[in-house]
Design an enzyme around this catalytic site. Sequence first.
Site, PDB file in Angstrom:
ATOM      1  N   HIS A 209       0.501  -1.165  -0.128  1.00 27.66           N
ATOM      2  CA  HIS A 209      -0.233   0.044  -0.050  1.00 27.66           C
ATOM      3  C   HIS A 209       0.782   1.422  -0.258  1.00 27.66           C
ATOM      4  CE1 HIS A 209       1.190  -0.804   4.428  1.00 27.66           C
ATOM      5  NE2 HIS A 209       0.553   0.963   4.375  1.00 27.66           N
TER       6      HIS A 209
ATOM      7  N   ARG B  78       4.855   6.150  13.504  1.00 26.35           N
ATOM      8  CA  ARG B  78       5.440   7.006  12.352  1.00 26.35           C
ATOM      9  C   ARG B  78       4.536   8.345  12.356  1.00 26.35           C
ATOM     10  NH1 ARG B  78       0.315   4.746   7.966  1.00 26.35           N
ATOM     11  NH2 ARG B  78      -0.069   6.751   8.751  1.00 26.35           N
TER      12      ARG B  78
ATOM     13  N   HIS C  47       4.573  -0.422   0.209  1.00 24.94           N
ATOM     14  CA  HIS C  47       5.460  -0.232   1.002  1.00 24.94           C
ATOM     15  C   HIS C  47       4.135  -1.572   1.921  1.00 24.94           C
ATOM     16  CE1 HIS C  47       3.574   2.485   3.405  1.00 24.94           C
ATOM     17  NE2 HIS C  47       3.395   1.826   5.014  1.00 24.94           N
TER      18      HIS C  47
END
Length: 322
Positions: free
Chosen positions: A100, A271, A256
Amino acid sequence: MATATQTTTVTRIGGRIGAEIGGVRLGGDLPAATVAEIRAALLAHKVVFFRGQDHLDEAGHEAFAQLLGAPVAHPTVPSADGRYALGIDSHHGARANQWHTDVTFVPAYPAFSILRAVTVPPYGGNTLWANTATAYAHLPEPLRALADGLRAVHSNAYDYAGLKPDALPEALAQYREVFTSTEFLTEHPVVRVHPETGERTLLLGNFVQRISGLTGRDSRTLQDLFQSHIESPENTVRWQWRSGDVAIWDNRATQHYGVDDSDDHERTLRRVTVDGDVPVGPDGVPSRLISPETVPDPAFGIASGASTTEPAEPGTASENAA
Ligand SMILES: O=C(O)CCC(=O)C(=O)O
Ligand SMILES: [Fe+2]
């Protein structure tokens, strides 16, 4: 502290994607010249890796992100720190084990994602990245021409059960409820012209619901065709995490995949994403939000330092393929 005597090194890892950057201590105080070097390496190699950034905490991570652009919170998943940081936690929620690009279910999805490893499992749990610019460039000409004319509908509502077949139905239901608390539908061009490099990139990934104008099987066949070029091993790089590592990727030129092979071992990452702009296709036509009418601003209240929504219990819903 970064000092003038430090030399930044950029060492390529893969033939088409990935480089390791050395000689940099990430933080909000990096000199502009170093930030420019990082940005240039990022645009050239699509994903860059830093070892030994153990000094970074949530605040330092976010302060560094600010040097690349405006941090942006996830549209639906509550932040782990009440601000921007998203928790990726193996013990909560599903795993990102599908190819994605982050958050493509909204038009102006993030330009950069910065992922920091806090706790890594004793084995497995690698992440793979694929270069969507080289994937396009290496397509045979008739397929490039076909892709140039296509658009695709992306959504955050899809079959979550397929992601983690052994997950408890209640856990999946709870996860789905958070992730899709607002259902977004966005139409993007399948070929995005990169706003900084001018390269053409393939914009697909697991949030794609269908290729516009096509029915189920035709849509899936075309999606699989282009996706197979994106994820071909020559077009990817694989990173084996150590705690304190940081990976930054150009989310406009990559997909990724987080490999779900570390069993029940703890794996925790954080993240922070940096805001992006609305894609345009080779015809100059921009992406469009189909529904809802606007993308609510999850960052509402952050600037004033006060969160207007209840901060989530850290890690109650880690993202999957977000
Ligand atoms: O868990 C991983 O390796 C990848 C997580 C992910 O997809 C992300 O941070 O955007
Ligand atoms: Fe992701």
